[in-house]
Design an enzyme around this catalytic site. Structure first.
Site, PDB file in Angstrom:
ATOM      1  N   HIS A   1      13.595  29.530 -11.628  1.00 21.76           N
ATOM      2  CA  HIS A   1      14.516  30.142 -13.016  1.00 21.76           C
ATOM      3  C   HIS A   1      15.481  31.460 -12.780  1.00 21.76           C
ATOM      4  O   HIS A   1      15.743  32.472 -11.754  1.00 21.76           O
ATOM      5  CB  HIS A   1      13.529  30.727 -13.559  1.00 21.76           C
ATOM      6  CG  HIS A   1      12.766  32.398 -13.158  1.00 21.76           C
ATOM      7  ND1 HIS A   1      13.185  33.391 -12.979  1.00 21.76           N
ATOM      8  CD2 HIS A   1      11.919  32.107 -11.443  1.00 21.76           C
ATOM      9  CE1 HIS A   1      12.599  33.834 -12.363  1.00 21.76           C
ATOM     10  NE2 HIS A   1      11.587  33.418 -11.452  1.00 21.76           N
TER      11      HIS A   1
ATOM     12  N   HIS B   1      28.061  24.257  -2.751  1.00 28.81           N
ATOM     13  CA  HIS B   1      26.541  23.092  -2.446  1.00 28.81           C
ATOM     14  C   HIS B   1      25.697  23.836  -2.487  1.00 28.81           C
ATOM     15  O   HIS B   1      25.982  24.347  -1.025  1.00 28.81           O
ATOM     16  CB  HIS B   1      27.804  22.057  -1.542  1.00 28.81           C
ATOM     17  CG  HIS B   1      27.247  21.170  -1.399  1.00 28.81           C
ATOM     18  ND1 HIS B   1      27.602  20.402  -0.174  1.00 28.81           N
ATOM     19  CD2 HIS B   1      26.084  20.400  -1.530  1.00 28.81           C
ATOM     20  CE1 HIS B   1      27.015  18.555  -0.063  1.00 28.81           C
ATOM     21  NE2 HIS B   1      25.712  18.948  -1.073  1.00 28.81           N
TER      22      HIS B   1
END
Length: 197
Positions: free
Chosen positions: A126, A135
């Site tokens: 979250h 990446h």
């Protein structure tokens, strides 16, 4: 869609496509690459080529992906993808050109920027913020509230503890555990900061 990039990441993108998706053409600046699986590679994008379908930049290297994006951002709309096996919160967001691969988890109120790769089985908890051209490599785990700067690579199987801020163009080595904030342009290997670029 059109695909730019005729190497390994290009194969991955083609493999992620659903049955309703169609490859309209594959481009690459490397003129020695003429075939990608069953698809011909058309070579570099012609100067006045019109992208009449979305473009997916299928390049794993963050700087190279940014370079191609900057070249074509005025000429193309960019495709984004979330694999059916990924769990992507209805309250998370992502920018153009981002791809979320098989078995990934992106939790509530996380924000992914443009041209981000969330690779196989990576987990983003979250309230994370992932900047453009980053990446998140296979199996990496970002705990809640992590910030990842532009162009940063979070290596395969690494873990970033809650609330950590990682700067831009950082490289986090595979299997690392990031326990404190990491400044721009640094390399983190294992349990500590090792070098600056």
């Amino acid at each position: 869609m059109y695909i730019f990039g005729a190497s390994g990441h290009g194969k991955v993108i083609i493999d992620l496509l659903g049955t309703e998706d169609r490859v309209h053409g594959i481009f690459d600046d490397n003129t020695h690459l003429t075939q990608l699986m069953e698809f011909p590679v058309l070579g570099p994008v012609p100067d006045h080529f019109i992208f009449d379908h979305p473009l997916m930049i299928a390049i794993g290297d963050n700087r190279a992906r940014q370079k191609v994006y900057l070249r074509y951002r005025e000429r193309a709309d960019f495709a984004s993808m979330v694999h059916d096996s990924a769990i992507f919160s209805k309250r998370a967001t992502m920018g153009a050109g981002t791809v979320v691969m098989e078995r990934c988890l992106v939790k509530v109120d996380s924000q992914l920027g443009r041209q981000v790769i969330v690779n196989t089985a990576a987990s983003i908890d979250h309230d994370c913020r992932i900047s453009d051209f980053a990446h998140i490599a296979p199996g990496a785990i970002l705990c809640g509230g992590v910030r990842v700067g532009e162009g940063t690579l979070i290596g395969a199987g690494s873990t970033v503890l809650p609330g950590i801020q990682i700067g831009s163009w950082v490289r986090v080595g595979a299997g690392s555990v990031v326990t404190r904030n990491v400044p721009d342009g640094s390399t983190w290997i294992g349990n500590g900061l090792k070098a600056s670029i």
